[in-house]
Design a protein around this motif. Structure first.
Motif, PDB file in Angstrom:
ATOM      1  N   GLN A   1       0.830  -1.206   0.000  1.00  0.00           N
ATOM      2  CA  GLN A   1       0.000   0.000   0.000  1.00  0.00           C
ATOM      3  C   GLN A   1       0.865   1.257   0.000  1.00  0.00           C
ATOM      4  O   GLN A   1       0.533   2.239  -0.667  1.00  0.00           O
ATOM      5  CB  GLN A   1      -0.924  -0.007   1.217  1.00  0.00           C
ATOM      6  N   ALA A   2       1.975   1.233   0.707  1.00  0.00           N
ATOM      7  CA  ALA A   2       2.896   2.365   0.695  1.00  0.00           C
ATOM      8  C   ALA A   2       3.430   2.586  -0.712  1.00  0.00           C
ATOM      9  O   ALA A   2       3.513   3.728  -1.191  1.00  0.00           O
ATOM     10  CB  ALA A   2       4.045   2.127   1.676  1.00  0.00           C
ATOM     11  N   GLN A   3       3.784   1.504  -1.392  1.00  0.00           N
ATOM     12  CA  GLN A   3       4.284   1.621  -2.761  1.00  0.00           C
ATOM     13  C   GLN A   3       3.195   2.135  -3.702  1.00  0.00           C
ATOM     14  O   GLN A   3       3.478   2.915  -4.605  1.00  0.00           O
ATOM     15  CB  GLN A   3       4.824   0.274  -3.248  1.00  0.00           C
ATOM     16  N   LEU A   4       1.960   1.706  -3.508  1.00  0.00           N
ATOM     17  CA  LEU A   4       0.846   2.185  -4.323  1.00  0.00           C
ATOM     18  C   LEU A   4       0.702   3.699  -4.193  1.00  0.00           C
ATOM     19  O   LEU A   4       0.553   4.410  -5.198  1.00  0.00           O
ATOM     20  CB  LEU A   4      -0.454   1.487  -3.910  1.00  0.00           C
ATOM     21  N   LEU A   5       0.748   4.202  -2.960  1.00  0.00           N
ATOM     22  CA  LEU A   5       0.619   5.642  -2.751  1.00  0.00           C
ATOM     23  C   LEU A   5       1.808   6.408  -3.313  1.00  0.00           C
ATOM     24  O   LEU A   5       1.637   7.436  -3.973  1.00  0.00           O
ATOM     25  CB  LEU A   5       0.449   5.940  -1.261  1.00  0.00           C
ATOM     26  N   LYS A   6       3.013   5.915  -3.074  1.00  0.00           N
ATOM     27  CA  LYS A   6       4.207   6.600  -3.590  1.00  0.00           C
ATOM     28  C   LYS A   6       4.214   6.635  -5.116  1.00  0.00           C
ATOM     29  O   LYS A   6       4.481   7.676  -5.719  1.00  0.00           O
ATOM     30  CB  LYS A   6       5.482   5.902  -3.093  1.00  0.00           C
ATOM     31  N   SER A   7       3.921   5.497  -5.732  1.00  0.00           N
ATOM     32  CA  SER A   7       3.924   5.466  -7.198  1.00  0.00           C
ATOM     33  C   SER A   7       2.776   6.303  -7.751  1.00  0.00           C
ATOM     34  O   SER A   7       2.903   6.920  -8.811  1.00  0.00           O
ATOM     35  CB  SER A   7       3.862   4.033  -7.720  1.00  0.00           C
ATOM     36  N   GLY A   8       1.653   6.371  -7.038  1.00  0.00           N
ATOM     37  CA  GLY A   8       0.546   7.221  -7.470  1.00  0.00           C
ATOM     38  C   GLY A   8       0.916   8.695  -7.438  1.00  0.00           C
ATOM     39  O   GLY A   8       0.582   9.451  -8.358  1.00  0.00           O
ATOM     40  N   LEU A   9       1.603   9.119  -6.381  1.00  0.00           N
ATOM     41  CA  LEU A   9       2.038  10.518  -6.298  1.00  0.00           C
ATOM     42  C   LEU A   9       3.062  10.839  -7.381  1.00  0.00           C
ATOM     43  O   LEU A   9       3.036  11.927  -7.973  1.00  0.00           O
ATOM     44  CB  LEU A   9       2.609  10.803  -4.906  1.00  0.00           C
ATOM     45  N   THR A  10       3.942   9.895  -7.672  1.00  0.00           N
ATOM     46  CA  THR A  10       4.904  10.081  -8.765  1.00  0.00           C
ATOM     47  C   THR A  10       4.174  10.147 -10.099  1.00  0.00           C
ATOM     48  O   THR A  10       4.519  10.957 -10.968  1.00  0.00           O
ATOM     49  CB  THR A  10       5.935   8.934  -8.760  1.00  0.00           C
TER      50      THR A  10
ATOM     51  N   HIS B   1      -7.492   1.746  -6.831  1.00  0.00           N
ATOM     52  CA  HIS B   1      -6.745   2.831  -7.476  1.00  0.00           C
ATOM     53  C   HIS B   1      -6.061   3.639  -6.378  1.00  0.00           C
ATOM     54  O   HIS B   1      -6.606   3.795  -5.285  1.00  0.00           O
ATOM     55  CB  HIS B   1      -7.723   3.692  -8.274  1.00  0.00           C
ATOM     56  N   PHE B   2      -4.885   4.166  -6.664  1.00  0.00           N
ATOM     57  CA  PHE B   2      -4.157   4.904  -5.639  1.00  0.00           C
ATOM     58  C   PHE B   2      -4.959   6.095  -5.126  1.00  0.00           C
ATOM     59  O   PHE B   2      -4.852   6.475  -3.953  1.00  0.00           O
ATOM     60  CB  PHE B   2      -2.790   5.377  -6.161  1.00  0.00           C
ATOM     61  N   PHE B   3      -5.791   6.702  -5.976  1.00  0.00           N
ATOM     62  CA  PHE B   3      -6.510   7.901  -5.559  1.00  0.00           C
ATOM     63  C   PHE B   3      -7.572   7.584  -4.506  1.00  0.00           C
ATOM     64  O   PHE B   3      -7.793   8.379  -3.597  1.00  0.00           O
ATOM     65  CB  PHE B   3      -7.135   8.609  -6.766  1.00  0.00           C
ATOM     66  N   SER B   4      -8.206   6.436  -4.591  1.00  0.00           N
ATOM     67  CA  SER B   4      -9.189   6.089  -3.559  1.00  0.00           C
ATOM     68  C   SER B   4      -8.496   5.870  -2.219  1.00  0.00           C
ATOM     69  O   SER B   4      -9.017   6.251  -1.167  1.00  0.00           O
ATOM     70  CB  SER B   4     -10.017   4.870  -3.965  1.00  0.00           C
ATOM     71  N   VAL B   5      -7.301   5.289  -2.241  1.00  0.00           N
ATOM     72  CA  VAL B   5      -6.533   5.101  -1.004  1.00  0.00           C
ATOM     73  C   VAL B   5      -6.069   6.456  -0.473  1.00  0.00           C
ATOM     74  O   VAL B   5      -6.157   6.729   0.736  1.00  0.00           O
ATOM     75  CB  VAL B   5      -5.330   4.155  -1.240  1.00  0.00           C
ATOM     76  N   LEU B   6      -5.610   7.326  -1.366  1.00  0.00           N
ATOM     77  CA  LEU B   6      -5.156   8.657  -0.958  1.00  0.00           C
ATOM     78  C   LEU B   6      -6.298   9.448  -0.324  1.00  0.00           C
ATOM     79  O   LEU B   6      -6.127  10.052   0.738  1.00  0.00           O
ATOM     80  CB  LEU B   6      -4.589   9.410  -2.162  1.00  0.00           C
ATOM     81  N   LYS B   7      -7.477   9.419  -0.949  1.00  0.00           N
ATOM     82  CA  LYS B   7      -8.628  10.136  -0.386  1.00  0.00           C
ATOM     83  C   LYS B   7      -8.997   9.593   0.991  1.00  0.00           C
ATOM     84  O   LYS B   7      -9.362  10.353   1.888  1.00  0.00           O
ATOM     85  CB  LYS B   7      -9.843  10.018  -1.310  1.00  0.00           C
ATOM     86  N   GLU B   8      -8.895   8.285   1.149  1.00  0.00           N
ATOM     87  CA  GLU B   8      -9.201   7.666   2.440  1.00  0.00           C
ATOM     88  C   GLU B   8      -8.259   8.174   3.523  1.00  0.00           C
ATOM     89  O   GLU B   8      -8.696   8.570   4.614  1.00  0.00           O
ATOM     90  CB  GLU B   8      -9.092   6.154   2.306  1.00  0.00           C
ATOM     91  N   TYR B   9      -6.961   8.200   3.250  1.00  0.00           N
ATOM     92  CA  TYR B   9      -5.992   8.672   4.230  1.00  0.00           C
ATOM     93  C   TYR B   9      -6.140  10.162   4.501  1.00  0.00           C
ATOM     94  O   TYR B   9      -5.993  10.611   5.645  1.00  0.00           O
ATOM     95  CB  TYR B   9      -4.560   8.337   3.797  1.00  0.00           C
TER      96      TYR B   9
END
Length: 186
Positions: free
Chosen positions: A85-94, A138-146
């Protein structure tokens, strides 16, 4: 003869010119972060900061930036998230920066707010499509959750954006049972 002060002044001037020349005008225009990321690099942290403020903007209540949500998300990535999950968020921000560069020639944090919102709307649509197709998150749904968790568990989010009612309320010890009335059943 060159003294030490002149040598350092020349070195600083040269380094400043080189860094602006390599970074370009868009990077020079970005404000510096006022916090030090633990899990993200500077570009990812700037993209997170801009995205969090668009997800929960400042209105009559503080926005995500004032509630220190980007720092919360960075700390969660560093200490709480599973590696995938950390990699998903990092790669999504990149990916946000890569998509912004491809579309507008600058990183996500340097885009105009309307351009940032357009890109986040696209990510939201992709996240909805992934959920409907039973694909991985999708990384954005995880990002919005956090971002949401970070905001509403922060002091400004919990006390200014939400109605704050400390439960169980005030403590009044040693009062007659007649003043209380019937006891509560659960």
């Amino acid at each position: 003869m060159l003294n030490r002060r002149d040598a350092f002044r020349g070195l600083a001037l040269t380094m400043g010119m080189v860094s602006v020349g390599f970074a370009g005008p868009a990077a020079a225009a970005l404000p510096p972060l006022n916090w030090t990321p633990a899990a993200l690099d500077a570009e990812q942290a700037r993209a997170l900061d801009a995205a969090a403020e668009l997800i929960i903007p400042r209105t009559d209540t503080p926005g995500a930036r004032e509630a220190k949500v980007p720092q919360f998300v960075d700390r969660a990535i560093a200490t709480y998230c599973e590696p995938a999950q950390a990699q998903l968020l990092k790669s999504g921000l990149t990916q946000m920066d890569a998509d912004a560069r491809a579309a507008h020639g600058v990183v996500f944090a340097a885009l105009k707010p309307a351009q940032q919102a357009e890109l986040l709307t696209r990510y939201e649509q992709e996240a909805i499509a992934a959920r409907k197709a039973w694909k991985p998150r999708h990384f954005f749904s995880v990002l919005k959750e956090y971002v949401t968790i970070g905001y509403f568990t922060s002091e400004p989010g919990a006390t200014l954006a939400l109605n704050y009612d400390p439960v169980p309320g005030e403590y009044h010890g040693c009062i007659p049972l007649a003043d209380v009335g019937r006891a509560w059943a659960l």
